[in-house]
Design a protein around this motif. Sequence first.
Motif, short mmCIF file in Angstrom:
data_model
loop_
_atom_site.label_atom_id
_atom_site.label_comp_id
_atom_site.label_asym_id
_atom_site.label_seq_id
_atom_site.Cartn_x
_atom_site.Cartn_y
_atom_site.Cartn_z
N HIS A 188 -1.64 -6.55 -3.40
CA HIS A 188 -2.83 -6.65 -4.32
C HIS A 188 -3.82 -5.74 -3.53
N PHE A 189 -4.86 -5.22 -4.15
CA PHE A 189 -5.90 -4.24 -3.72
C PHE A 189 -6.94 -5.22 -2.91
N VAL A 190 -7.62 -4.72 -1.69
CA VAL A 190 -8.13 -5.65 -1.23
C VAL A 190 -9.91 -5.42 -1.58
N ASN A 191 -10.49 -6.61 -1.69
CA ASN A 191 -11.91 -6.59 -1.76
C ASN A 191 -12.45 -7.37 -0.71
N PRO A 251 7.11 -1.24 1.03
CA PRO A 251 7.41 0.53 0.99
C PRO A 251 7.41 1.05 -0.33
N LYS A 252 8.04 0.56 -1.27
CA LYS A 252 8.25 1.16 -2.77
C LYS A 252 6.92 1.24 -3.23
N THR A 253 6.12 0.11 -2.99
CA THR A 253 4.80 -0.02 -3.78
C THR A 253 3.71 1.17 -3.18
N ILE A 254 3.88 1.34 -1.83
CA ILE A 254 3.14 2.27 -1.26
C ILE A 254 3.52 3.56 -1.78
N GLU A 255 4.95 3.96 -2.01
CA GLU A 255 5.20 5.33 -2.33
C GLU A 255 4.52 5.37 -3.80
N GLN A 256 4.83 4.45 -4.58
CA GLN A 256 4.37 4.43 -6.18
C GLN A 256 2.69 4.88 -6.06
N LEU A 257 1.99 4.15 -5.35
CA LEU A 257 0.57 4.19 -5.14
C LEU A 257 0.06 5.89 -4.91
N LEU A 258 0.97 6.10 -3.86
CA LEU A 258 0.53 7.58 -3.23
C LEU A 258 1.15 8.74 -4.24
N LYS A 259 1.81 8.42 -5.32
CA LYS A 259 2.31 9.54 -5.83
C LYS A 259 1.34 10.04 -6.54
N LYS A 265 -13.62 -10.46 -0.45
CA LYS A 265 -12.85 -11.76 -0.30
C LYS A 265 -11.35 -11.87 0.34
N TYR A 266 -11.01 -12.80 0.94
CA TYR A 266 -9.66 -13.10 1.26
C TYR A 266 -8.81 -13.06 0.12
N ASP A 267 -7.55 -12.33 -0.02
CA ASP A 267 -6.41 -12.54 -1.06
C ASP A 267 -7.12 -12.63 -2.68
N GLU A 268 -8.09 -12.01 -3.03
CA GLU A 268 -8.79 -11.95 -4.25
C GLU A 268 -8.83 -10.58 -4.90
N GLY A 269 -8.50 -9.59 -4.39
CA GLY A 269 -8.58 -8.34 -5.09
C GLY A 269 -7.31 -8.31 -6.15
N GLU A 270 -7.41 -7.17 -7.20
CA GLU A 270 -6.61 -7.01 -8.10
C GLU A 270 -5.21 -7.10 -7.77
N VAL A 271 -4.21 -7.77 -8.58
CA VAL A 271 -2.81 -7.59 -8.36
C VAL A 271 -2.19 -6.42 -8.67
N ILE A 272 -1.33 -5.74 -7.70
CA ILE A 272 -0.54 -4.77 -7.95
C ILE A 272 1.00 -5.13 -8.56
N LEU A 273 1.54 -5.87 -7.67
CA LEU A 273 2.75 -6.44 -7.89
C LEU A 273 3.05 -7.75 -7.46
N GLN A 274 3.91 -8.58 -8.25
CA GLN A 274 4.53 -9.71 -7.66
C GLN A 274 5.89 -9.83 -7.93
N ILE A 288 -6.92 0.26 -0.35
CA ILE A 288 -6.68 -0.61 0.90
C ILE A 288 -5.82 -1.60 -0.11
N ILE A 289 -4.59 -1.81 0.42
CA ILE A 289 -3.57 -2.97 0.08
C ILE A 289 -3.39 -4.19 0.91
N ASN A 290 -2.79 -5.17 0.42
CA ASN A 290 -2.60 -6.30 1.35
C ASN A 290 -1.40 -6.98 0.81
N ILE A 291 -0.51 -7.56 1.62
CA ILE A 291 0.68 -8.22 1.26
C ILE A 291 0.50 -9.88 1.60
N HIS A 292 0.65 -10.76 0.53
CA HIS A 292 0.50 -11.96 0.71
C HIS A 292 2.01 -12.94 0.37
N PRO A 293 2.34 -13.75 1.39
CA PRO A 293 3.76 -14.12 1.12
C PRO A 293 3.58 -15.35 -0.04
N ALA A 294 3.02 -15.31 -1.02
CA ALA A 294 3.03 -16.29 -2.14
C ALA A 294 2.63 -15.63 -3.49
#
Length: 187
Positions: free
Chosen positions: A138-141, A179-187, A143-152, A100-106
């Motif tokens: 980032h991955f979702v855990n 979209p690119k990050t999703i593609e990478q994760l599902l490879k 808590k809001y906005d606290e999961g492991e970061v995948i990309l910034q 499960i991933i989330n995108i945050h605008p900061a």
Amino acid sequence: MKNIAILASGNGSNAQAIIEYFKNSSAIKVAIVVTNNPEAGVIKIAHQHKIISAIVSKNFWGNEESMNKLLNSLNIDLVVLAGFLQLVPAFVIQKFPKRIINIHPALLPKHGGKGMYGKKVHEAVLAAKEAETGITIHFVNEKYDEGEVILQKKVPVDAADTAGGISEKVQQLEHEWLPKTIEQLLK
Ligand code: GRF
């Protein structure tokens, strides 16, 4: 074929970017768009692209049996939160470890957490006189906005920037990188 479920509460511009990116893919498909908001723009976008959409109430979303039925029936491999404004229940997180991933605008951990969404984020960036801002995927855990970061990815904040101007720059980054990050994760 890998199946994505997109969860969104608002305009759905990120959902749209994802849907368009994978439109002709033979490896990855947007299987469903789930929203908690009957007014969400994302429903129309899903409909235009002939993708199933589901408007779920808080009761349904919080009910393990109903959610499992829905997600299992579509063989979901990845859940993408694209402007989804409800906390993900623990059972969904346990069901999809690192799926499960989330995108945050900061640039988390700055300017995140409960209630930090939309313009409020960019106003906080301006108030803090940040020289740069950007996006965090980032991955979702639990808590809001606290999961492991995948990309910034970063953009500069200019002296003349308004919250609206920052929002535009940040959304461009989101539409390019989610979209690119999703593609990478599902490879
Ligand atoms: C995005 O800015 C995203 O970072 C945040 O919610 C917003 C959703 O925008 N989590 P949209 O509905 O995809 O246009």
